[in-house]
Design a protein around this motif. Structure first.
Motif, PDB file in Angstrom:
ATOM      1  N   PHE B  89       0.835  -1.218   0.000  1.00  0.00           N
ATOM      2  CA  PHE B  89       0.000   0.000   0.000  1.00  0.00           C
ATOM      3  C   PHE B  89       0.859   1.253   0.000  1.00  0.00           C
ATOM      4  O   PHE B  89       1.864   1.337   0.701  1.00  0.00           O
ATOM      5  CB  PHE B  89      -0.888   0.034   1.261  1.00  0.00           C
ATOM      6  CG  PHE B  89      -2.059  -0.889   1.198  1.00  0.00           C
ATOM      7  CD1 PHE B  89      -3.204  -0.524   0.512  1.00  0.00           C
ATOM      8  CD2 PHE B  89      -2.016  -2.117   1.825  1.00  0.00           C
ATOM      9  CE1 PHE B  89      -4.296  -1.379   0.464  1.00  0.00           C
ATOM     10  CE2 PHE B  89      -3.098  -2.974   1.783  1.00  0.00           C
ATOM     11  CZ  PHE B  89      -4.242  -2.602   1.096  1.00  0.00           C
ATOM     12  N   PHE B  91      -0.035   5.399   0.477  1.00  0.00           N
ATOM     13  CA  PHE B  91      -1.131   6.338   0.747  1.00  0.00           C
ATOM     14  C   PHE B  91      -0.692   7.764   0.432  1.00  0.00           C
ATOM     15  O   PHE B  91       0.499   8.067   0.350  1.00  0.00           O
ATOM     16  CB  PHE B  91      -1.562   6.238   2.215  1.00  0.00           C
ATOM     17  CG  PHE B  91      -2.009   4.860   2.593  1.00  0.00           C
ATOM     18  CD1 PHE B  91      -3.274   4.410   2.288  1.00  0.00           C
ATOM     19  CD2 PHE B  91      -1.147   3.991   3.259  1.00  0.00           C
ATOM     20  CE1 PHE B  91      -3.683   3.135   2.637  1.00  0.00           C
ATOM     21  CE2 PHE B  91      -1.551   2.711   3.608  1.00  0.00           C
ATOM     22  CZ  PHE B  91      -2.819   2.283   3.297  1.00  0.00           C
ATOM     23  N   PHE B  93      -0.869  10.451   2.285  1.00  0.00           N
ATOM     24  CA  PHE B  93      -0.187  11.191   3.351  1.00  0.00           C
ATOM     25  C   PHE B  93       0.997  10.414   3.929  1.00  0.00           C
ATOM     26  O   PHE B  93       1.250  10.456   5.116  1.00  0.00           O
ATOM     27  CB  PHE B  93      -1.186  11.594   4.447  1.00  0.00           C
ATOM     28  CG  PHE B  93      -2.211  12.572   3.954  1.00  0.00           C
ATOM     29  CD1 PHE B  93      -1.864  13.899   3.738  1.00  0.00           C
ATOM     30  CD2 PHE B  93      -3.493  12.167   3.659  1.00  0.00           C
ATOM     31  CE1 PHE B  93      -2.807  14.800   3.249  1.00  0.00           C
ATOM     32  CE2 PHE B  93      -4.442  13.066   3.177  1.00  0.00           C
ATOM     33  CZ  PHE B  93      -4.095  14.389   2.968  1.00  0.00           C
ATOM     34  N   ASN B  95       2.208   8.394   5.657  1.00  0.00           N
ATOM     35  CA  ASN B  95       1.883   7.447   6.727  1.00  0.00           C
ATOM     36  C   ASN B  95       3.031   6.532   7.140  1.00  0.00           C
ATOM     37  O   ASN B  95       2.872   5.331   7.291  1.00  0.00           O
ATOM     38  CB  ASN B  95       0.675   6.592   6.328  1.00  0.00           C
ATOM     39  CG  ASN B  95      -0.593   7.409   6.336  1.00  0.00           C
ATOM     40  OD1 ASN B  95      -0.775   8.233   7.239  1.00  0.00           O
ATOM     41  ND2 ASN B  95      -1.435   7.232   5.352  1.00  0.00           N
ATOM     42  N   LEU B  96       4.160   7.163   7.331  1.00  0.00           N
ATOM     43  CA  LEU B  96       5.283   6.416   7.904  1.00  0.00           C
ATOM     44  C   LEU B  96       5.146   6.425   9.422  1.00  0.00           C
ATOM     45  O   LEU B  96       4.419   7.247   9.988  1.00  0.00           O
ATOM     46  CB  LEU B  96       6.599   7.075   7.493  1.00  0.00           C
ATOM     47  CG  LEU B  96       6.923   7.011   5.990  1.00  0.00           C
ATOM     48  CD1 LEU B  96       8.108   7.900   5.669  1.00  0.00           C
ATOM     49  CD2 LEU B  96       7.212   5.562   5.572  1.00  0.00           C
ATOM     50  N   PHE B  97       5.855   5.509  10.075  1.00  0.00           N
ATOM     51  CA  PHE B  97       5.866   5.508  11.546  1.00  0.00           C
ATOM     52  C   PHE B  97       6.900   6.545  11.994  1.00  0.00           C
ATOM     53  O   PHE B  97       8.095   6.390  11.730  1.00  0.00           O
ATOM     54  CB  PHE B  97       6.205   4.118  12.088  1.00  0.00           C
ATOM     55  CG  PHE B  97       5.226   3.074  11.643  1.00  0.00           C
ATOM     56  CD1 PHE B  97       3.885   3.166  11.986  1.00  0.00           C
ATOM     57  CD2 PHE B  97       5.635   1.998  10.885  1.00  0.00           C
ATOM     58  CE1 PHE B  97       2.969   2.203  11.567  1.00  0.00           C
ATOM     59  CE2 PHE B  97       4.726   1.030  10.460  1.00  0.00           C
ATOM     60  CZ  PHE B  97       3.390   1.140  10.800  1.00  0.00           C
ATOM     61  N   ASN B  98       6.404   7.582  12.681  1.00  0.00           N
ATOM     62  CA  ASN B  98       7.265   8.731  12.995  1.00  0.00           C
ATOM     63  C   ASN B  98       8.436   8.393  13.904  1.00  0.00           C
ATOM     64  O   ASN B  98       9.461   9.062  13.876  1.00  0.00           O
ATOM     65  CB  ASN B  98       6.435   9.838  13.660  1.00  0.00           C
ATOM     66  CG  ASN B  98       5.376  10.350  12.724  1.00  0.00           C
ATOM     67  OD1 ASN B  98       5.599  10.396  11.518  1.00  0.00           O
ATOM     68  ND2 ASN B  98       4.213  10.708  13.262  1.00  0.00           N
ATOM     69  N   GLU B  99       8.261   7.364  14.751  1.00  0.00           N
ATOM     70  CA  GLU B  99       9.323   7.056  15.714  1.00  0.00           C
ATOM     71  C   GLU B  99      10.372   6.102  15.148  1.00  0.00           C
ATOM     72  O   GLU B  99      11.365   5.811  15.789  1.00  0.00           O
ATOM     73  CB  GLU B  99       8.763   6.499  17.031  1.00  0.00           C
ATOM     74  CG  GLU B  99       7.769   5.353  16.923  1.00  0.00           C
ATOM     75  CD  GLU B  99       6.414   5.824  16.434  1.00  0.00           C
ATOM     76  OE1 GLU B  99       5.870   5.119  15.583  1.00  0.00           O
ATOM     77  OE2 GLU B  99       5.945   6.879  16.870  1.00  0.00           O
ATOM     78  N   LEU B 100      10.119   5.631  13.907  1.00  0.00           N
ATOM     79  CA  LEU B 100      11.078   4.719  13.273  1.00  0.00           C
ATOM     80  C   LEU B 100      11.858   5.455  12.183  1.00  0.00           C
ATOM     81  O   LEU B 100      11.321   6.331  11.517  1.00  0.00           O
ATOM     82  CB  LEU B 100      10.351   3.524  12.649  1.00  0.00           C
ATOM     83  CG  LEU B 100       9.435   2.687  13.556  1.00  0.00           C
ATOM     84  CD1 LEU B 100       8.914   1.478  12.780  1.00  0.00           C
ATOM     85  CD2 LEU B 100      10.157   2.238  14.805  1.00  0.00           C
ATOM     86  N   PHE B 108       9.959  -2.975   9.194  1.00  0.00           N
ATOM     87  CA  PHE B 108       8.794  -3.367  10.004  1.00  0.00           C
ATOM     88  C   PHE B 108       7.890  -4.408   9.326  1.00  0.00           C
ATOM     89  O   PHE B 108       7.620  -5.465   9.917  1.00  0.00           O
ATOM     90  CB  PHE B 108       8.015  -2.113  10.423  1.00  0.00           C
ATOM     91  CG  PHE B 108       6.924  -2.386  11.402  1.00  0.00           C
ATOM     92  CD1 PHE B 108       7.225  -2.753  12.713  1.00  0.00           C
ATOM     93  CD2 PHE B 108       5.586  -2.303  11.029  1.00  0.00           C
ATOM     94  CE1 PHE B 108       6.212  -3.029  13.613  1.00  0.00           C
ATOM     95  CE2 PHE B 108       4.576  -2.573  11.931  1.00  0.00           C
ATOM     96  CZ  PHE B 108       4.892  -2.934  13.225  1.00  0.00           C
ATOM     97  N   PRO B 109       7.412  -4.164   8.075  1.00  0.00           N
ATOM     98  CA  PRO B 109       6.585  -5.223   7.450  1.00  0.00           C
ATOM     99  C   PRO B 109       7.363  -6.509   7.196  1.00  0.00           C
ATOM    100  O   PRO B 109       6.783  -7.603   7.199  1.00  0.00           O
ATOM    101  CB  PRO B 109       6.115  -4.596   6.135  1.00  0.00           C
ATOM    102  CG  PRO B 109       6.899  -3.362   5.946  1.00  0.00           C
ATOM    103  CD  PRO B 109       7.474  -2.955   7.237  1.00  0.00           C
ATOM    104  N   ARG B 154       8.747   0.740   1.465  1.00  0.00           N
ATOM    105  CA  ARG B 154       8.069  -0.087   2.468  1.00  0.00           C
ATOM    106  C   ARG B 154       7.010  -0.981   1.809  1.00  0.00           C
ATOM    107  O   ARG B 154       6.845  -2.149   2.182  1.00  0.00           O
ATOM    108  CB  ARG B 154       7.406   0.797   3.533  1.00  0.00           C
ATOM    109  CG  ARG B 154       6.783  -0.003   4.661  1.00  0.00           C
ATOM    110  CD  ARG B 154       6.152   0.885   5.708  1.00  0.00           C
ATOM    111  NE  ARG B 154       4.982   1.594   5.189  1.00  0.00           N
ATOM    112  CZ  ARG B 154       4.298   2.493   5.874  1.00  0.00           C
ATOM    113  NH1 ARG B 154       4.669   2.807   7.109  1.00  0.00           N
ATOM    114  NH2 ARG B 154       3.257   3.094   5.350  1.00  0.00           N
ATOM    115  N   ASP B 166      -2.941   5.030  -3.394  1.00  0.00           N
ATOM    116  CA  ASP B 166      -4.097   5.939  -3.330  1.00  0.00           C
ATOM    117  C   ASP B 166      -3.597   7.380  -3.330  1.00  0.00           C
ATOM    118  O   ASP B 166      -3.083   7.861  -2.326  1.00  0.00           O
ATOM    119  CB  ASP B 166      -4.907   5.627  -2.060  1.00  0.00           C
ATOM    120  CG  ASP B 166      -6.259   6.325  -2.077  1.00  0.00           C
ATOM    121  OD1 ASP B 166      -6.538   7.057  -3.043  1.00  0.00           O
ATOM    122  OD2 ASP B 166      -7.017   6.127  -1.124  1.00  0.00           O
TER     123      ASP B 166
END
Lengths: 392, 221
Positions: B89, B91, B93, B95-100, B108-109, B154, B166
């Motif tokens: 996916f 997106f 915005f 949509n990454l993980f801010n703390e990583l 992560f995936p 990712r 999207d």
């Protein structure tokens, strides 16, 4: 759940909770002090109960205490009973006592007094009552003109060692005695108005030949008192015997009430700490709705999301609880090494460390931290992907 | 070969007491290795269609086949597993993980998929998207275009069969948008990656092999 999944959840949880170090430190500190509080309060209460019990047993009780049958004032046939006691294997020592009443007068002051007559040699074998002197020296078996008075009675009559006082016995007999010592036990009842005199001297003035008001018995081990009580009753043919634990029931119930109160204080601290953990994890969940949605979109299962947030609570516990154990342990050890004097109970009190304190505090604190994480973790796992990502 | 096929796909939502038909019978076939753009006005059902195909949402009725398998009735856990292994996916915005960091976001995936050598593979994907020198940067330290490239890396983490994007350029400037589309084209040509992209932009849409037009929950003929 697969070990790799737990490792992945831990990977994210660590990153998440260490992100804001100040909040992490505050929450961990709350858990540390809540855990330490449990150890300190329970260790202190246990130490206090033990010290008060030991002091009371040491100064005024035997491991077994024989009293007259109901409605009788004295134990009759003291001589035979003493012979029986001497023959019993586990009886290390015994001390017959006679209680009577009287009036003590000094100059123009007088006060009613409880007279406690005992054989000093036998009493020393059972209790340390005669060592608990504020001033002066103890009486001996042949002291016919000397008595000890409790410190409150001495204060009331303005007495000092060496003073000459008049003691009027309950039967009207009177005699002058010298104050040989002033005694202080820590027992309010004893310290308020007691006169201690030699049993031989009391026999000259009271009709107590071959009688006693009580017999204090010291056993080879105070822990066998419960088992030994029926043996003593059978061998001596007596009915009214109390173990030291039965005598201390009032003290135990008093301290248990204190302990319950302290437990409530500990619980409040722990609840506050666990609520802090719960709030932090919950706030994380609320703020991370979109990220949780993304995690799910990437293929994380609900159980994984639950694990991530329960891990966050666990991490607070994993760091805070052992640190709290260490703080509590050090505090209790310090209190154990530095007892303080309780002016109300008139005894030294120290905390008492036992491994069970660590086990209990660890289990309770850890469980509380874990429980705090459950609701936010369930909420996180149930977040709808579409609503989380697109805010629908 | 159809990698995605839908049959009479319908999705309705309740908006208060009003039923909204987001998809009203959509029949689509997308070939393996195809780069497809889905276009249409706002509210026409483009994103809803993507959510259905990506197994983020469940259709009210109809069928979805991925590589010939009916995935419509899969359980929540099965759908999560399918997304993890077969769908990537992207997106609007980021949509990454801010703390990583960038590399951790890609790892992560892979970790979720219990993949070995995830750090090495993540590094290779960052190189592929041209961010090999930004591996330890947090998302907040990257530009919008760079963040979207990390998101693309990712999405490729578990070598998915289908890439669903999207509005991937909806939040980017023209230059970054162009770079992202070029990256998509590169992935499509060099790796044979199937890409389904929702976009508002005619210019971006024309970069795809085919455009599917949506209107009012159906495909515009």
């Amino acid at each position: 759940m697969h070990l790799d999944d737990i490792r992945s959840a831990l990977f994210y949880s660590k990153k998440d909770i260490f992100k804001n170090k100040k909040i992490f430190l505050f929450i961990t500190a709350a858990i540390i002090f809540a855990t330490a509080n449990i150890i300190i309060i329970n260790g202190f209460m246990d130490g206090m109960i033990r010290d008060l019990a030991d002091n009371t047993v040491e100064s005024s009780l035997g491991h077994l205490n024989i009293y007259p049958d109901q409605e009788e004032r004295f134990i009759e046939g003291l001589g035979i009973k003493e012979e029986e006691l001497n023959a019993l294997k586990d009886v290390e020592a015994y001390s017959p006592r006679v209680s009577a009443s009287g009036v003590l007068s000094f100059k123009e002051l007088s006060a009613s007094a409880n007279i406690l007559a005992l054989d000093p040699d036998k009493e020393r074998g059972v209790t340390k009552l005669l060592d608990k002197l504020d001033s002066g020296t103890a009486i001996n078996s042949n002291d016919g003109n000397a008595i000890l008075v409790s410190y409150r009675l001495a204060e009331d009559l303005k007495l000092d060692t060496g003073d000459e006082v008049t003691l009027a016995f309950e039967n009207g007999n009177m005699k002058e005695y010298m104050i040989k010592g002033i005694i202080r036990t820590g027992s309010q009842e004893f310290d308020s108005s007691t006169v201690v005199m030699a049993l031989n001297e009391a026999r000259r003035h009271l009709d107590i030949e071959n009688r006693a008001s009580s017999i204090l018995v010291k056993l080879s081990d105070k822990e066998i008192a419960g088992d030994y009580k029926p043996i003593l009753m059978q061998n001596l043919g007596i009915k009214n015997v109390k173990t030291w634990k039965e005598e201390l029931e009032y003290l135990m119930s008093f301290t248990e009430a204190y302990k319950s109160f302290s437990s409530i204080i500990s619980a409040v601290g722990l609840i506050a700490a666990s609520i802090s953990v719960g709030i932090i994890v919950y706030v994380n969940v609320i703020h991370k709705k979109r990220q949780i949605g993304i995690m799910k979109a990437l293929g994380a299962k609900d159980s994984f999301i639950f694990t991530v947030f329960i891990m966050e609570a666990l991490l607070f516990g994993l760091i805070g609880v052992p640190a709290g154990d260490i703080v509590g342990y050090l505090a209790i050890k310090h209190m154990e090494a530095n007892p303080f004097y309780d002016a109300i109970m008139m005894t030294w009190i120290s905390a008492r460390f036992g491994n069970y304190l660590l086990y209990n505090a660890t289990a309770v604190s850890f469980a509380a931290t874990l429980l705090a994480g459950i609701y936010p973790a369930i909420k996180a796992s149930r977040i709808d992907i579409i609503k989380a990502i697109w805010g629908g | 070969m159809d990698i995605i096929k839908t049959g009479n796909l319908k999705k309705s939502y309740m908006l208060g007491k009003v039923e909204v038909k987001a998809l009203n019978g959509v029949d689509v076939s997308i070939q393996k290795g195809e780069f497809v753009a889905i276009m249409g006005p706002s509210g026409c059902g483009k994103s809803t269609f993507l959510n259905m195909v990506g197994m983020l949402d469940i259709p009210t009725s109809g069928e979805i086949y991925v590589e010939g398998n009916d995935v419509t009735g899969m359980s929540s856990n099965k759908r999560a597993e399918y997304r993890l292994r077969h769908i990537g996916f992207i997106f609007q915005f980021f949509n990454l993980f801010n703390e990583l960091t960038a590399i951790e976001n890609i790892m992560f995936p892979m970790m979720l998929n219990r993949m070995p050598n995830y750090r090495k593979n993540a590094q290779e994907l960052l190189n592929l998207v041209g961010l090999g020198d930004r591996i330890h940067h947090l998302p907040s330290e990257l530009s919008g275009g760079q963040q979207q490239r990390v998101t693309i890396a990712r999405s490729l983490a578990n070598s998915p069969k289908i890439l669903l994007a999207d509005e991937p350029t909806g939040n980017l400037d023209t230059k970054s948008s162009k770079e992202i589309i070029e990256l998509f084209r590169k992935l499509n040509l060099e790796r044979g990656q199937t890409i389904v992209m929702v976009t508002h932009s005619q210019e971006i849409g024309e970069k795809a092999d085919r455009i599917i037009h949506f209107r009012d929950g159906i495909i515009e003929k």
